[in-house]
Design a protein around this motif. Structure first.
Motif, PDB file in Angstrom:
ATOM      1  N   ILE A 182       0.855  -1.188   0.000  1.00 19.78           N
ATOM      2  CA  ILE A 182       0.000   0.000   0.000  1.00 19.78           C
ATOM      3  C   ILE A 182       0.893   1.240   0.000  1.00 19.78           C
ATOM      4  CG2 ILE A 182      -1.799   1.257   1.239  1.00 19.78           C
ATOM      5  CD1 ILE A 182      -2.620  -1.443   2.488  1.00 19.78           C
ATOM      6  N   PRO A 183       1.042   1.917  -1.149  1.00 18.30           N
ATOM      7  CA  PRO A 183       1.867   3.134  -1.191  1.00 18.30           C
ATOM      8  C   PRO A 183       1.266   4.236  -0.334  1.00 18.30           C
ATOM      9  CG  PRO A 183       1.376   2.284  -3.404  1.00 18.30           C
ATOM     10  CD  PRO A 183       0.472   1.571  -2.460  1.00 18.30           C
ATOM     11  N   VAL A 184       2.136   5.045   0.274  1.00 17.41           N
ATOM     12  CA  VAL A 184       1.659   6.121   1.153  1.00 17.41           C
ATOM     13  C   VAL A 184       2.103   7.494   0.627  1.00 17.41           C
ATOM     14  CG1 VAL A 184       1.582   7.026   3.518  1.00 17.41           C
ATOM     15  CG2 VAL A 184       1.675   4.547   3.130  1.00 17.41           C
ATOM     16  N   ILE A 185       3.401   7.779   0.636  1.00 16.43           N
ATOM     17  CA  ILE A 185       3.891   9.092   0.204  1.00 16.43           C
ATOM     18  C   ILE A 185       5.232   8.950  -0.521  1.00 16.43           C
ATOM     19  CG2 ILE A 185       2.742  10.550   1.932  1.00 16.43           C
ATOM     20  CD1 ILE A 185       5.352  10.395   3.590  1.00 16.43           C
ATOM     21  N   PHE A 186       5.539   9.972  -1.317  1.00 16.12           N
ATOM     22  CA  PHE A 186       6.883  10.177  -1.854  1.00 16.12           C
ATOM     23  C   PHE A 186       7.549  11.241  -0.995  1.00 16.12           C
ATOM     24  CE2 PHE A 186       4.406   9.367  -5.909  1.00 16.12           C
ATOM     25  CZ  PHE A 186       4.794   8.026  -6.020  1.00 16.12           C
ATOM     26  N   LEU A 187       8.801  11.005  -0.617  1.00 20.30           N
ATOM     27  CA  LEU A 187       9.509  11.947   0.237  1.00 20.30           C
ATOM     28  C   LEU A 187      10.318  12.948  -0.578  1.00 20.30           C
ATOM     29  CD1 LEU A 187      10.915   9.523   2.968  1.00 20.30           C
ATOM     30  CD2 LEU A 187       9.016  11.130   3.229  1.00 20.30           C
ATOM     31  N   ARG A 188      10.494  14.140  -0.035  1.00 19.34           N
ATOM     32  CA  ARG A 188      11.439  15.115  -0.560  1.00 19.34           C
ATOM     33  C   ARG A 188      12.624  15.142   0.392  1.00 19.34           C
ATOM     34  NH1 ARG A 188      12.134  19.050  -4.225  1.00 19.34           N
ATOM     35  NH2 ARG A 188      13.284  20.938  -3.673  1.00 19.34           N
ATOM     36  N   ASN A 189      13.824  14.951  -0.123  1.00 21.19           N
ATOM     37  CA  ASN A 189      15.013  14.836   0.717  1.00 21.19           C
ATOM     38  C   ASN A 189      15.577  16.214   1.059  1.00 21.19           C
ATOM     39  OD1 ASN A 189      14.712  12.092   0.321  1.00 21.19           O
ATOM     40  ND2 ASN A 189      16.299  11.963  -1.247  1.00 21.19           N
ATOM     41  N   THR A 190      15.968  16.385   2.296  1.00 21.55           N
ATOM     42  CA  THR A 190      16.505  17.671   2.754  1.00 21.55           C
ATOM     43  C   THR A 190      17.744  17.472   3.623  1.00 21.55           C
ATOM     44  OG1 THR A 190      15.034  17.666   4.688  1.00 21.55           O
ATOM     45  CG2 THR A 190      14.264  18.848   2.734  1.00 21.55           C
ATOM     46  N   TRP A 191      18.697  18.355   3.440  1.00 18.43           N
ATOM     47  CA  TRP A 191      19.875  18.467   4.291  1.00 18.43           C
ATOM     48  C   TRP A 191      20.012  19.942   4.687  1.00 18.43           C
ATOM     49  CZ3 TRP A 191      19.313  15.456   0.128  1.00 18.43           C
ATOM     50  CH2 TRP A 191      19.686  14.103   0.224  1.00 18.43           C
ATOM     51  N   ALA A 192      20.653  20.190   5.791  1.00 22.60           N
ATOM     52  CA  ALA A 192      20.949  21.567   6.201  1.00 22.60           C
ATOM     53  C   ALA A 192      22.406  21.633   6.620  1.00 22.60           C
ATOM     54  CB  ALA A 192      20.043  22.009   7.349  1.00 22.60           C
ATOM     55  N   GLY A 193      23.081  22.708   6.215  1.00 22.58           N
ATOM     56  CA  GLY A 193      24.494  22.847   6.542  1.00 22.58           C
ATOM     57  C   GLY A 193      24.873  24.277   6.853  1.00 22.58           C
ATOM     58  N   ARG A 194      26.001  24.434   7.488  1.00 25.07           N
ATOM     59  CA  ARG A 194      26.546  25.758   7.787  1.00 25.07           C
ATOM     60  C   ARG A 194      27.124  26.343   6.504  1.00 25.07           C
ATOM     61  NH1 ARG A 194      30.696  24.582  12.452  1.00 25.07           N
ATOM     62  NH2 ARG A 194      31.203  26.777  12.011  1.00 25.07           N
ATOM     63  N   ARG A 195      26.658  27.525   6.138  1.00 22.35           N
ATOM     64  CA  ARG A 195      27.075  28.148   4.866  1.00 22.35           C
ATOM     65  C   ARG A 195      28.588  28.329   4.783  1.00 22.35           C
ATOM     66  NH1 ARG A 195      23.163  30.282   1.587  1.00 22.35           N
ATOM     67  NH2 ARG A 195      21.077  30.512   2.498  1.00 22.35           N
ATOM     68  N   ASP A 196      29.214  28.599   5.912  1.00 25.19           N
ATOM     69  CA  ASP A 196      30.646  28.856   5.885  1.00 25.19           C
ATOM     70  C   ASP A 196      31.483  27.584   5.892  1.00 25.19           C
ATOM     71  OD1 ASP A 196      29.944  28.153   8.485  1.00 25.19           O
ATOM     72  OD2 ASP A 196      31.464  29.451   9.411  1.00 25.19           O
ATOM     73  N   ARG A 197      30.806  26.412   5.939  1.00 26.25           N
ATOM     74  CA  ARG A 197      31.537  25.164   6.085  1.00 26.25           C
ATOM     75  C   ARG A 197      31.339  24.174   4.941  1.00 26.25           C
ATOM     76  NH1 ARG A 197      35.608  24.020   8.823  1.00 26.25           N
ATOM     77  NH2 ARG A 197      34.853  21.920   9.282  1.00 26.25           N
TER      78      ARG A 197
END
Length: 522
Positions: free
Chosen positions: A487-502
Protein backbone atom coordinates in the motif's frame (compact mmCIF):
# COMPACT_ATOMS: atom_id res chain seq x y z
CA UNK A 1 31.12 22.43 -11.10
CA UNK A 2 30.99 18.61 -10.88
CA UNK A 3 32.02 16.90 -7.66
CA UNK A 4 35.20 15.41 -9.11
CA UNK A 5 36.28 18.62 -10.85
CA UNK A 6 35.65 20.43 -7.58
CA UNK A 7 37.76 17.86 -5.73
CA UNK A 8 40.65 18.41 -8.13
CA UNK A 9 40.31 22.17 -7.73
CA UNK A 10 40.43 22.00 -3.95
CA UNK A 11 43.36 19.60 -4.06
CA UNK A 12 45.28 22.09 -6.21
CA UNK A 13 44.39 24.90 -3.81
CA UNK A 14 45.60 22.80 -0.90
CA UNK A 15 49.00 22.39 -2.54
CA UNK A 16 49.28 26.11 -3.25
CA UNK A 17 47.90 27.22 0.10
CA UNK A 18 49.06 25.00 2.99
CA UNK A 19 46.65 26.69 5.36
CA UNK A 20 43.78 25.17 3.42
CA UNK A 21 45.22 21.64 3.45
CA UNK A 22 43.58 20.51 6.68
CA UNK A 23 39.82 20.50 6.27
CA UNK A 24 37.41 18.51 8.41
CA UNK A 25 33.73 17.70 8.00
CA UNK A 26 31.36 16.62 10.75
CA UNK A 27 27.96 15.25 9.76
CA UNK A 28 24.96 14.55 11.97
CA UNK A 29 23.26 11.51 10.46
CA UNK A 30 19.96 10.02 11.51
CA UNK A 31 20.38 6.29 10.84
CA UNK A 32 23.54 4.31 11.59
CA UNK A 33 24.66 1.36 9.48
CA UNK A 34 23.90 -2.08 10.84
CA UNK A 35 27.38 -3.30 9.83
CA UNK A 36 30.46 -2.28 7.84
CA UNK A 37 30.27 -5.48 5.81
CA UNK A 38 29.55 -4.13 2.31
CA UNK A 39 27.36 -7.13 1.42
CA UNK A 40 25.45 -7.63 4.68
CA UNK A 41 22.43 -5.38 4.20
CA UNK A 42 21.40 -3.71 0.96
CA UNK A 43 19.87 -0.58 2.45
CA UNK A 44 20.43 3.16 2.14
CA UNK A 45 21.79 3.77 5.63
CA UNK A 46 24.47 1.12 5.09
CA UNK A 47 25.31 2.02 1.49
CA UNK A 48 25.85 5.72 2.13
CA UNK A 49 28.48 5.01 4.79
CA UNK A 50 30.14 2.19 2.86
CA UNK A 51 30.50 4.20 -0.38
CA UNK A 52 33.12 6.33 1.37
CA UNK A 53 35.32 3.29 2.09
CA UNK A 54 34.61 0.84 -0.73
CA UNK A 55 33.88 1.18 -4.44
CA UNK A 56 31.77 -0.48 -7.09
CA UNK A 57 32.48 -1.04 -10.75
CA UNK A 58 30.21 1.90 -11.53
CA UNK A 59 28.42 4.50 -9.42
CA UNK A 60 25.04 5.96 -10.36
CA UNK A 61 25.17 9.74 -10.31
CA UNK A 62 22.26 11.85 -9.14
CA UNK A 63 20.59 11.44 -12.53
CA UNK A 64 20.97 7.63 -12.58
CA UNK A 65 23.81 7.72 -15.12
CA UNK A 66 26.49 5.07 -14.43
CA UNK A 67 29.84 6.75 -13.79
CA UNK A 68 33.11 4.76 -14.04
CA UNK A 69 34.76 3.72 -10.80
CA UNK A 70 36.69 0.44 -10.66
CA UNK A 71 35.56 -0.17 -14.23
CA UNK A 72 36.16 2.37 -16.98
CA UNK A 73 33.87 0.91 -19.65
CA UNK A 74 31.29 -1.79 -20.25
CA UNK A 75 29.78 -3.05 -23.48
CA UNK A 76 27.43 -5.82 -24.55
CA UNK A 77 29.06 -8.25 -26.98
CA UNK A 78 25.80 -10.17 -27.34
CA UNK A 79 22.68 -10.70 -25.21
CA UNK A 80 24.57 -13.04 -22.87
CA UNK A 81 28.04 -11.48 -22.76
CA UNK A 82 29.31 -8.22 -21.31
CA UNK A 83 32.88 -7.02 -21.59
CA UNK A 84 34.14 -4.83 -18.75
CA UNK A 85 37.36 -2.81 -18.82
CA UNK A 86 38.89 -2.44 -15.36
CA UNK A 87 40.74 0.60 -14.09
CA UNK A 88 44.50 0.23 -13.86
CA UNK A 89 46.69 1.30 -10.97
CA UNK A 90 44.07 0.96 -8.22
CA UNK A 91 45.14 -0.24 -4.78
CA UNK A 92 43.26 -1.10 -1.64
CA UNK A 93 43.95 0.96 1.46
CA UNK A 94 46.68 -1.41 2.64
CA UNK A 95 48.48 -1.28 -0.72
CA UNK A 96 47.11 -4.54 -2.13
CA UNK A 97 46.49 -4.12 -5.87
CA UNK A 98 42.96 -4.36 -7.27
CA UNK A 99 42.90 -7.34 -9.63
CA UNK A 100 40.50 -8.90 -12.11
CA UNK A 101 39.83 -11.99 -10.01
CA UNK A 102 38.58 -9.76 -7.18
CA UNK A 103 35.37 -9.39 -9.19
CA UNK A 104 34.56 -13.10 -9.37
CA UNK A 105 35.50 -13.58 -5.73
CA UNK A 106 33.23 -10.72 -4.67
CA UNK A 107 30.26 -11.85 -6.72
CA UNK A 108 30.58 -15.42 -5.43
CA UNK A 109 30.38 -14.19 -1.84
CA UNK A 110 27.27 -12.03 -2.24
CA UNK A 111 24.58 -14.77 -2.01
CA UNK A 112 26.31 -16.50 0.90
CA UNK A 113 26.45 -13.78 3.59
CA UNK A 114 24.78 -15.28 6.69
CA UNK A 115 21.92 -13.61 8.58
CA UNK A 116 21.53 -10.85 6.00
CA UNK A 117 18.26 -8.89 6.21
CA UNK A 118 18.54 -8.20 2.45
CA UNK A 119 21.26 -9.54 0.17
CA UNK A 120 22.66 -8.04 -3.02
CA UNK A 121 21.76 -11.25 -4.88
CA UNK A 122 19.54 -9.50 -7.49
CA UNK A 123 22.63 -7.75 -8.84
CA UNK A 124 24.44 -11.01 -9.61
CA UNK A 125 21.47 -13.33 -10.16
CA UNK A 126 22.01 -13.79 -13.91
CA UNK A 127 25.78 -14.28 -13.89
CA UNK A 128 26.99 -17.75 -14.87
CA UNK A 129 30.73 -17.18 -15.28
CA UNK A 130 33.34 -14.45 -15.22
CA UNK A 131 36.26 -14.87 -17.60
CA UNK A 132 39.53 -12.99 -17.22
CA UNK A 133 40.59 -11.95 -20.72
CA UNK A 134 43.65 -10.08 -19.46
CA UNK A 135 44.57 -8.18 -16.28
CA UNK A 136 42.34 -5.24 -17.24
CA UNK A 137 39.48 -6.97 -19.07
CA UNK A 138 36.82 -9.41 -17.92
CA UNK A 139 33.83 -10.92 -19.67
CA UNK A 140 30.68 -11.52 -17.70
CA UNK A 141 28.55 -14.30 -19.15
CA UNK A 142 24.94 -14.63 -18.10
CA UNK A 143 22.55 -17.58 -18.27
CA UNK A 144 19.81 -15.29 -19.59
CA UNK A 145 19.63 -11.78 -21.06
CA UNK A 146 19.84 -9.08 -18.41
CA UNK A 147 18.74 -5.61 -19.57
CA UNK A 148 19.54 -4.19 -16.11
CA UNK A 149 23.20 -5.22 -16.10
CA UNK A 150 24.49 -1.63 -16.18
CA UNK A 151 22.45 -0.86 -13.07
CA UNK A 152 23.33 -4.16 -11.40
CA UNK A 153 27.04 -3.47 -11.78
CA UNK A 154 26.52 -0.23 -9.87
CA UNK A 155 25.30 -2.14 -6.81
CA UNK A 156 27.87 -4.47 -5.17
CA UNK A 157 30.99 -3.10 -3.52
CA UNK A 158 34.18 -4.88 -4.55
CA UNK A 159 36.39 -6.73 -2.09
CA UNK A 160 39.90 -8.14 -2.45
CA UNK A 161 40.48 -11.86 -2.86
CA UNK A 162 43.86 -11.47 -1.17
CA UNK A 163 42.66 -9.39 1.79
CA UNK A 164 39.18 -10.69 2.40
CA UNK A 165 39.33 -14.28 1.19
CA UNK A 166 36.20 -16.20 0.30
CA UNK A 167 34.21 -16.21 3.54
CA UNK A 168 35.06 -13.17 5.66
CA UNK A 169 32.91 -12.71 8.75
CA UNK A 170 30.65 -9.68 8.99
CA UNK A 171 32.01 -9.02 12.46
CA UNK A 172 35.53 -8.60 11.05
CA UNK A 173 34.33 -5.72 8.88
CA UNK A 174 32.39 -4.02 11.66
CA UNK A 175 35.34 -4.34 14.03
CA UNK A 176 37.44 -2.54 11.41
CA UNK A 177 39.88 -5.39 10.81
CA UNK A 178 38.64 -6.04 7.27
CA UNK A 179 37.06 -2.66 6.52
CA UNK A 180 39.58 -2.11 3.74
CA UNK A 181 38.43 -0.86 0.36
CA UNK A 182 39.64 1.21 -2.57
CA UNK A 183 37.45 4.21 -1.78
CA UNK A 184 38.40 7.86 -1.23
CA UNK A 185 38.35 7.53 2.59
CA UNK A 186 39.96 5.10 5.02
CA UNK A 187 38.34 3.89 8.21
CA UNK A 188 39.84 5.27 11.41
CA UNK A 189 37.28 3.97 13.90
CA UNK A 190 33.67 2.89 14.20
CA UNK A 191 31.55 2.89 17.36
CA UNK A 192 28.25 1.20 16.54
CA UNK A 193 25.29 3.59 16.78
CA UNK A 194 27.62 6.41 17.90
CA UNK A 195 30.18 7.58 15.33
CA UNK A 196 32.29 6.78 12.31
CA UNK A 197 35.73 8.36 11.86
CA UNK A 198 37.40 8.54 8.43
CA UNK A 199 40.50 10.10 6.94
CA UNK A 200 41.24 10.92 3.35
CA UNK A 201 42.86 8.17 1.29
CA UNK A 202 45.93 9.98 -0.01
CA UNK A 203 46.75 7.11 -2.38
CA UNK A 204 43.30 7.17 -4.00
CA UNK A 205 43.39 6.61 -7.78
CA UNK A 206 41.16 9.63 -8.48
CA UNK A 207 41.28 13.30 -7.51
CA UNK A 208 41.72 13.54 -3.74
CA UNK A 209 38.69 14.48 -1.70
CA UNK A 210 38.72 17.95 -0.15
CA UNK A 211 38.21 16.69 3.42
CA UNK A 212 41.25 15.60 5.40
CA UNK A 213 39.07 14.05 8.12
CA UNK A 214 35.40 13.15 8.28
CA UNK A 215 33.41 12.47 11.41
CA UNK A 216 29.91 11.01 11.22
CA UNK A 217 27.84 11.30 14.37
CA UNK A 218 24.73 9.16 14.50
CA UNK A 219 21.93 11.24 16.01
CA UNK A 220 18.58 9.47 15.60
CA UNK A 221 16.57 12.10 17.50
CA UNK A 222 15.38 14.82 15.12
CA UNK A 223 15.48 17.62 17.69
CA UNK A 224 19.00 16.64 18.74
CA UNK A 225 20.26 16.78 15.15
CA UNK A 226 18.87 20.28 14.69
CA UNK A 227 20.30 21.36 18.04
CA UNK A 228 23.73 20.03 17.10
CA UNK A 229 23.66 22.04 13.86
CA UNK A 230 22.49 25.23 15.59
CA UNK A 231 25.18 24.85 18.26
CA UNK A 232 27.93 24.42 15.66
CA UNK A 233 28.69 20.86 16.79
CA UNK A 234 28.14 19.50 13.27
CA UNK A 235 28.51 21.06 9.83
CA UNK A 236 25.70 19.16 8.08
CA UNK A 237 22.60 17.19 9.05
CA UNK A 238 20.31 14.96 7.06
CA UNK A 239 16.57 14.36 7.43
CA UNK A 240 15.95 17.93 8.54
CA UNK A 241 12.95 17.83 10.90
CA UNK A 242 9.87 19.04 9.08
CA UNK A 243 9.05 21.57 11.78
CA UNK A 244 12.54 23.12 11.55
CA UNK A 245 12.80 23.55 7.78
CA UNK A 246 11.36 27.05 7.49
CA UNK A 247 13.31 28.42 10.46
CA UNK A 248 16.56 27.08 9.00
CA UNK A 249 15.63 28.41 5.56
CA UNK A 250 15.29 31.93 7.00
CA UNK A 251 18.52 31.79 9.03
CA UNK A 252 21.42 33.29 7.00
CA UNK A 253 23.93 31.09 8.82
CA UNK A 254 22.57 27.97 7.19
CA UNK A 255 21.73 26.60 3.77
CA UNK A 256 19.11 24.02 2.85
CA UNK A 257 19.87 21.43 0.19
CA UNK A 258 16.74 19.83 -1.23
CA UNK A 259 15.79 17.42 -4.00
CA UNK A 260 12.78 15.39 -5.07
CA UNK A 261 13.64 11.86 -4.12
CA UNK A 262 13.19 8.43 -5.65
CA UNK A 263 12.05 7.25 -2.22
CA UNK A 264 8.53 6.12 -1.50
CA UNK A 265 7.01 5.03 1.81
CA UNK A 266 4.70 2.03 1.79
CA UNK A 267 2.87 -0.41 4.06
CA UNK A 268 3.42 -4.13 3.64
CA UNK A 269 0.45 -6.22 4.88
CA UNK A 270 0.74 -9.92 5.75
CA UNK A 271 -1.65 -11.35 3.16
CA UNK A 272 -0.26 -14.86 2.73
CA UNK A 273 -0.90 -16.78 5.95
CA UNK A 274 -3.42 -17.69 8.63
CA UNK A 275 -3.36 -16.66 11.39
CA UNK A 276 -1.43 -13.40 11.49
CA UNK A 277 0.19 -12.42 14.79
CA UNK A 278 -1.08 -8.86 15.29
CA UNK A 279 -4.72 -9.01 14.23
CA UNK A 280 -7.66 -9.80 16.51
CA UNK A 281 -11.35 -9.10 16.85
CA UNK A 282 -12.57 -5.98 18.64
CA UNK A 283 -12.49 -7.86 21.96
CA UNK A 284 -8.89 -8.89 21.43
CA UNK A 285 -9.62 -12.53 20.60
CA UNK A 286 -7.78 -14.37 17.80
CA UNK A 287 -9.60 -14.36 14.46
CA UNK A 288 -10.25 -17.65 12.66
CA UNK A 289 -8.84 -16.17 9.46
CA UNK A 290 -6.48 -13.37 8.59
CA UNK A 291 -8.46 -10.34 7.33
CA UNK A 292 -5.39 -8.98 5.54
CA UNK A 293 -5.53 -11.99 3.21
CA UNK A 294 -8.69 -10.49 1.70
CA UNK A 295 -8.01 -7.99 -1.10
CA UNK A 296 -11.10 -6.00 -0.08
CA UNK A 297 -9.62 -5.38 3.36
CA UNK A 298 -6.33 -4.23 1.86
CA UNK A 299 -8.23 -1.90 -0.43
CA UNK A 300 -10.17 -0.57 2.56
CA UNK A 301 -6.88 0.20 4.30
CA UNK A 302 -5.70 2.10 1.23
CA UNK A 303 -8.98 4.02 1.00
CA UNK A 304 -8.69 4.98 4.67
CA UNK A 305 -5.43 6.88 4.06
CA UNK A 306 -5.74 10.62 3.49
CA UNK A 307 -2.45 10.99 1.65
CA UNK A 308 -3.00 14.63 0.75
CA UNK A 309 -3.49 15.58 4.41
CA UNK A 310 -0.39 13.65 5.41
CA UNK A 311 1.71 15.38 2.74
CA UNK A 312 0.48 18.90 3.43
CA UNK A 313 -0.17 18.88 7.17
CA UNK A 314 2.23 16.34 8.64
CA UNK A 315 5.07 16.99 6.17
CA UNK A 316 4.40 20.65 5.36
CA UNK A 317 4.87 19.97 1.66
CA UNK A 318 8.07 17.94 2.04
CA UNK A 319 6.17 14.92 0.74
CA UNK A 320 3.61 14.23 -1.97
CA UNK A 321 0.84 11.63 -2.09
CA UNK A 322 1.99 8.33 -3.61
CA UNK A 323 -0.03 7.15 -6.58
CA UNK A 324 1.79 3.85 -7.19
CA UNK A 325 4.71 1.64 -6.17
CA UNK A 326 7.32 3.64 -8.11
CA UNK A 327 8.95 7.04 -7.71
CA UNK A 328 7.70 9.97 -9.84
CA UNK A 329 10.85 9.96 -11.99
CA UNK A 330 11.24 6.17 -12.15
CA UNK A 331 11.76 4.64 -15.58
CA UNK A 332 8.69 2.74 -16.89
CA UNK A 333 6.32 3.80 -14.10
CA UNK A 334 2.62 3.52 -14.85
CA UNK A 335 1.05 6.45 -16.69
CA UNK A 336 -0.22 8.63 -13.89
CA UNK A 337 -3.52 7.07 -12.82
CA UNK A 338 -4.42 10.05 -10.66
CA UNK A 339 -4.28 10.17 -6.87
CA UNK A 340 -5.17 7.06 -4.92
CA UNK A 341 -8.67 7.67 -3.58
CA UNK A 342 -9.54 8.52 0.00
CA UNK A 343 -13.07 7.28 0.72
CA UNK A 344 -14.10 6.41 4.29
CA UNK A 345 -17.61 5.26 3.34
CA UNK A 346 -16.30 2.93 0.64
CA UNK A 347 -13.67 1.57 3.05
CA UNK A 348 -16.33 0.70 5.62
CA UNK A 349 -18.51 -0.90 2.96
CA UNK A 350 -15.61 -3.09 1.78
CA UNK A 351 -14.89 -4.20 5.35
CA UNK A 352 -18.53 -5.19 5.78
CA UNK A 353 -18.51 -6.98 2.44
CA UNK A 354 -15.42 -8.92 3.53
CA UNK A 355 -17.17 -10.02 6.72
CA UNK A 356 -15.87 -7.41 9.15
CA UNK A 357 -18.76 -4.97 9.65
CA UNK A 358 -17.46 -4.19 13.15
CA UNK A 359 -13.87 -4.03 12.01
CA UNK A 360 -11.03 -5.66 13.92
CA UNK A 361 -7.87 -4.84 15.84
CA UNK A 362 -4.52 -4.34 14.17
CA UNK A 363 -1.00 -3.44 15.29
CA UNK A 364 1.19 -1.73 12.69
CA UNK A 365 4.96 -1.74 13.15
CA UNK A 366 7.41 0.74 11.72
CA UNK A 367 10.72 2.50 12.23
CA UNK A 368 11.64 5.22 14.65
CA UNK A 369 14.50 7.22 13.16
CA UNK A 370 14.63 5.85 9.61
CA UNK A 371 13.09 8.77 7.70
CA UNK A 372 11.57 12.14 8.70
CA UNK A 373 8.55 12.00 11.01
CA UNK A 374 8.29 8.23 10.60
CA UNK A 375 6.85 7.68 14.07
CA UNK A 376 4.38 10.54 13.59
CA UNK A 377 3.36 9.03 10.25
CA UNK A 378 2.67 5.71 11.95
CA UNK A 379 0.39 7.45 14.43
CA UNK A 380 -1.43 9.35 11.67
CA UNK A 381 -2.05 6.13 9.74
CA UNK A 382 -3.32 4.41 12.89
CA UNK A 383 -5.82 7.22 13.46
CA UNK A 384 -7.05 7.02 9.87
CA UNK A 385 -7.47 3.23 10.01
CA UNK A 386 -9.33 3.54 13.30
CA UNK A 387 -11.80 5.95 11.67
CA UNK A 388 -12.98 3.24 9.27
CA UNK A 389 -13.38 0.64 12.04
CA UNK A 390 -9.92 -0.96 12.20
CA UNK A 391 -8.82 -0.23 15.76
CA UNK A 392 -5.11 0.32 15.24
CA UNK A 393 -2.15 0.65 17.57
CA UNK A 394 1.47 1.18 16.58
CA UNK A 395 4.86 -0.04 17.69
CA UNK A 396 7.85 1.98 16.50
CA UNK A 397 11.19 0.19 16.65
CA UNK A 398 14.83 1.07 15.91
CA UNK A 399 15.48 0.27 12.23
CA UNK A 400 17.90 -2.62 12.82
CA UNK A 401 15.44 -4.32 15.16
CA UNK A 402 12.51 -3.63 12.85
CA UNK A 403 14.12 -5.19 9.77
CA UNK A 404 15.43 -8.22 11.64
CA UNK A 405 11.98 -8.95 12.99
CA UNK A 406 10.29 -8.17 9.67
CA UNK A 407 12.61 -10.63 7.96
CA UNK A 408 11.47 -13.21 10.55
CA UNK A 409 7.83 -12.47 9.59
CA UNK A 410 6.98 -11.19 13.07
CA UNK A 411 4.48 -8.55 11.89
CA UNK A 412 0.99 -8.34 10.44
CA UNK A 413 1.79 -5.06 8.73
CA UNK A 414 4.85 -2.85 8.77
CA UNK A 415 5.92 0.44 7.23
CA UNK A 416 9.18 1.12 5.42
CA UNK A 417 10.51 2.76 2.25
CA UNK A 418 12.28 1.87 -0.99
CA UNK A 419 14.43 3.98 -3.31
CA UNK A 420 14.94 3.32 -7.01
CA UNK A 421 15.26 5.04 -10.35
CA UNK A 422 13.54 2.02 -11.96
CA UNK A 423 9.97 0.77 -11.61
CA UNK A 424 11.08 -2.80 -12.23
CA UNK A 425 13.54 -2.80 -9.34
CA UNK A 426 11.11 -2.60 -6.39
CA UNK A 427 8.89 -5.09 -8.21
CA UNK A 428 11.67 -7.67 -8.39
CA UNK A 429 13.10 -6.90 -4.95
CA UNK A 430 9.99 -6.33 -2.82
CA UNK A 431 6.98 -8.14 -4.29
CA UNK A 432 8.30 -10.85 -6.62
CA UNK A 433 7.80 -14.29 -5.11
CA UNK A 434 10.82 -14.84 -2.90
CA UNK A 435 13.43 -17.06 -4.57
CA UNK A 436 16.99 -16.62 -3.27
CA UNK A 437 18.38 -18.82 -6.03
CA UNK A 438 17.50 -16.25 -8.70
CA UNK A 439 17.62 -13.15 -6.50
CA UNK A 440 13.87 -12.50 -6.47
CA UNK A 441 12.24 -10.90 -3.45
CA UNK A 442 15.14 -10.22 -1.04
CA UNK A 443 12.97 -7.48 0.54
CA UNK A 444 9.78 -9.57 0.30
CA UNK A 445 9.58 -9.95 4.04
CA UNK A 446 5.88 -10.88 4.06
CA UNK A 447 6.43 -13.68 1.48
CA UNK A 448 3.87 -12.09 -0.82
CA UNK A 449 3.26 -14.08 -4.00
CA UNK A 450 1.20 -13.21 -7.08
CA UNK A 451 1.64 -15.03 -10.43
CA UNK A 452 0.06 -12.04 -12.22
CA UNK A 453 3.13 -10.06 -11.13
CA UNK A 454 5.74 -12.79 -11.41
CA UNK A 455 5.09 -13.84 -14.99
CA UNK A 456 5.35 -10.46 -16.77
CA UNK A 457 8.17 -9.48 -14.41
CA UNK A 458 10.16 -12.60 -15.26
CA UNK A 459 9.79 -11.82 -18.96
CA UNK A 460 10.62 -8.14 -18.48
CA UNK A 461 13.85 -9.01 -16.71
CA UNK A 462 15.08 -10.98 -19.73
CA UNK A 463 13.81 -8.61 -22.45
CA UNK A 464 16.45 -6.41 -24.03
CA UNK A 465 13.90 -4.43 -26.08
CA UNK A 466 13.05 -1.40 -23.88
CA UNK A 467 9.58 -0.89 -25.37
CA UNK A 468 8.58 -4.50 -24.79
CA UNK A 469 10.12 -4.36 -21.31
CA UNK A 470 8.01 -1.30 -20.50
CA UNK A 471 4.81 -3.09 -21.54
CA UNK A 472 5.67 -6.08 -19.35
CA UNK A 473 6.68 -3.88 -16.42
CA UNK A 474 3.35 -2.07 -16.68
CA UNK A 475 1.52 -5.40 -16.57
CA UNK A 476 3.28 -6.38 -13.37
CA UNK A 477 2.79 -2.94 -11.80
CA UNK A 478 -0.90 -2.91 -12.69
CA UNK A 479 -1.39 -6.35 -11.14
CA UNK A 480 0.22 -5.10 -7.92
CA UNK A 481 -1.84 -1.91 -7.98
CA UNK A 482 -5.05 -3.93 -8.28
CA UNK A 483 -4.16 -6.52 -5.63
CA UNK A 484 -2.91 -4.00 -3.05
CA UNK A 485 -0.08 -6.39 -2.20
CA UNK A 486 1.66 -3.31 -0.83
CA UNK A 487 0.00 0.00 0.00
CA UNK A 488 1.87 3.13 -1.19
CA UNK A 489 1.66 6.12 1.15
CA UNK A 490 3.89 9.09 0.20
CA UNK A 491 6.88 10.18 -1.85
CA UNK A 492 9.51 11.95 0.24
CA UNK A 493 11.44 15.12 -0.56
CA UNK A 494 15.01 14.84 0.72
CA UNK A 495 16.51 17.67 2.75
CA UNK A 496 19.88 18.47 4.29
CA UNK A 497 20.95 21.57 6.20
CA UNK A 498 24.49 22.85 6.54
CA UNK A 499 26.55 25.76 7.79
CA UNK A 500 27.07 28.15 4.87
CA UNK A 501 30.65 28.86 5.89
CA UNK A 502 31.54 25.16 6.09
CA UNK A 503 29.87 23.03 3.43
CA UNK A 504 27.97 22.83 0.15
CA UNK A 505 26.04 19.61 -0.42
CA UNK A 506 24.97 17.93 -3.65
CA UNK A 507 21.56 16.52 -2.64
CA UNK A 508 21.00 12.88 -3.48
CA UNK A 509 17.66 11.62 -4.87
CA UNK A 510 18.38 8.26 -3.23
CA UNK A 511 19.00 10.06 0.08
CA UNK A 512 22.69 9.32 0.53
CA UNK A 513 24.42 11.34 3.23
CA UNK A 514 28.11 10.99 2.49
CA UNK A 515 31.28 13.02 2.42
CA UNK A 516 31.66 12.25 -1.28
CA UNK A 517 28.66 14.51 -1.96
CA UNK A 518 30.05 17.40 0.11
CA UNK A 519 32.62 20.10 -0.61
CA UNK A 520 33.83 23.26 1.09
CA UNK A 521 32.07 26.49 0.02
CA UNK A 522 35.27 28.04 -1.38
Amino acid sequence: MSKRIAAAFFAACALACPAMAQRSLTMGVQTPPSALDPHFHNTTNNTMMLMQIYERLFELDNKAVPEPRLATAMRAIDDLTWEVTLRQGVRFHDGTPFEADDIANTFARIPTVPNSPALYTPAVRTISTIEIVNPTTIRIRTHEPNPLMRFDMAAPFILSRRIHGQNPATSDFTSGRLAIGTGPYRLVSFAQNERLELRRNDTYWGPPEPWDRVTVRFIPQAASRSAALLAGEVDLIDYVPVQDVENIRRDPRFALFEVDSVTFVYLFPDSMRDPSPFVADRAGNPLPRNPLADRRVREALSLAINREAIATRLYNGLATPADQFAAPIAEHRLPTPGPLPHDIARARALLAEAGYPDGFRLTVHGPNGFFPSDQNLLQALAQQFTRVGIETTVQALPPANLFTRATNRDFSMFMTYFSSYLTINPLRQVVATRNPDIGFGPFNRQRYSNPAIDEPLRLALTTMDPERRQVLTHQAAQALQHDKGVIPVIFLRNTWAGRRDRVVYDPSPVNHTSAVHARPPN
